[in-house]
Design an enzyme around this catalytic site. Sequence first.
Site, PDB file in Angstrom:
ATOM      1  CB  CYS A 201      -0.931  -0.001   1.205  1.00  0.00           C
ATOM      2  SG  CYS A 201      -1.785  -1.574   1.433  1.00  0.00           S
TER       3      CYS A 201
ATOM      4  CB  THR B 179      -7.370  -2.059   9.730  1.00  0.00           C
ATOM      5  OG1 THR B 179      -6.215  -1.216   9.787  1.00  0.00           O
ATOM      6  CG2 THR B 179      -7.615  -2.486   8.292  1.00  0.00           C
ATOM      7  N   PRO B 180      -8.772  -1.744  12.683  1.00  0.00           N
ATOM      8  CG  PRO B 180     -10.223  -3.146  13.862  1.00  0.00           C
ATOM      9  CD  PRO B 180      -9.614  -2.947  12.500  1.00  0.00           C
TER      10      PRO B 180
ATOM     11  CE  LYS C  92      -5.683   4.065   2.262  1.00  0.00           C
ATOM     12  NZ  LYS C  92      -4.882   5.238   2.695  1.00  0.00           N
TER      13      LYS C  92
END
Length: 423
Positions: free
Chosen positions: A173, A317-318, A345
């Site tokens: 990413c 994401t956590p 995002k």
Amino acid sequence: MPAGKSIVVTGLGAYTPVGTSVPAMWDAFLAGRSGTRALTDEWASDLPVRVAARAAGDPGGAFPPARARRLDRAAQFALLAADEAWKDADLPAPSDGMERLGAVVDPEYLGVVIGTAVGGVTSLLDGHTALMERGARGVSPHMPTTMIPNSPAAHIGITYGAQASVHTTVSACASSTEALILAADMIRLGRADLVIAGGAEAPIHPVALAGFAAMRALSQRNDDPAHASRPYDKNRDGFVLGEGAGMLILEDEAHARARGARSYCRFAGTGISVDAHHIAQPQPEGLGASVALTRALRDAQLAPVDIGHINAHATATPLGDLAEARALHRTLAGAIDHIPVSATKSMTGHLQGAVGAVEAVATVLAVHHRTAPVTINIDDPDDQIQLDIVRHVPRPLGPGPLAALSNSFGFGGQNATVVFTSI
């Protein structure tokens, strides 16, 4: 930046889930429109995750059929975004003749750097399906050149006659942010005057969705696609897989000035590091990310108090959101309480290797227009994050010198940060 090698951004291009051009994407970012949709394909019906952020248009329709068959979807995105950025930089079209182009940009000092996480993986997977269903004769002769990760970069280089060098960065990413960093290095070292830099990705495929779902990385809000990507919300449950491309024209400022080009902002600093911690999970305290941030600030010769905006990686994401927040607090100390943070995002989903470039385009526009885009889908902010997140309406960034950060972090512990400053 070394003295005498100031780099500016002279062109922007984008093809994304919220718009197939830079103006359309920016409008969506200001309005807070989500690009996530339910997947209605038959192949998606049995998947645990049936939402994704597909591009807002069909890139294949922009090419003659014979040409489209020779291009992976990621390469199609890349070429369209590069074309927009090239035109935006007021550069001669290749159709006008290479002689005219060469009079403006020496092809030996024209470079290309494109990031991607998986390249033409869908062409490879489709080729395998064809082999299983129809045998060897069913596999396209174009598959070997559509599947290779450097296909988008190579096609852009061929289109514009780039002879300095054509590179592909592959670091999950962080791929396209690393592409920007490599492009800047080329200009700093005198290897290029102008570089087409960015990223492209087309990963929406049942294998990718099934795999990410199996590792519990994706949001499973199948009944509420528009609210699936929820950076910083207490109830965030993973990212939304997206596709598209973002492109920037980076140019030596002296070269840009000599040809009378308009500049959006300066590309002022870069920072890169690796966690060396885990293949898929970030270092919990954001230590590696903090190193990249610190290096970017030092490269740009800025202090934390000089930063006026951040476009965060913030995948929803956590673990990832929390680690990045800790890195920002660690690096920017007391200044972080007063820095507006956007997480785009929430609207585009996660475009994998292309997302850093798309978010760099957003950051350039934030500096240029002096406006921070919104973050959507935060109904219950995570108390552990403690950032000044731009919600509900865009936020003016005020007068005076302005510096903004764009962060990208990827599997393997890749960390990359770039800094843009007003002119």
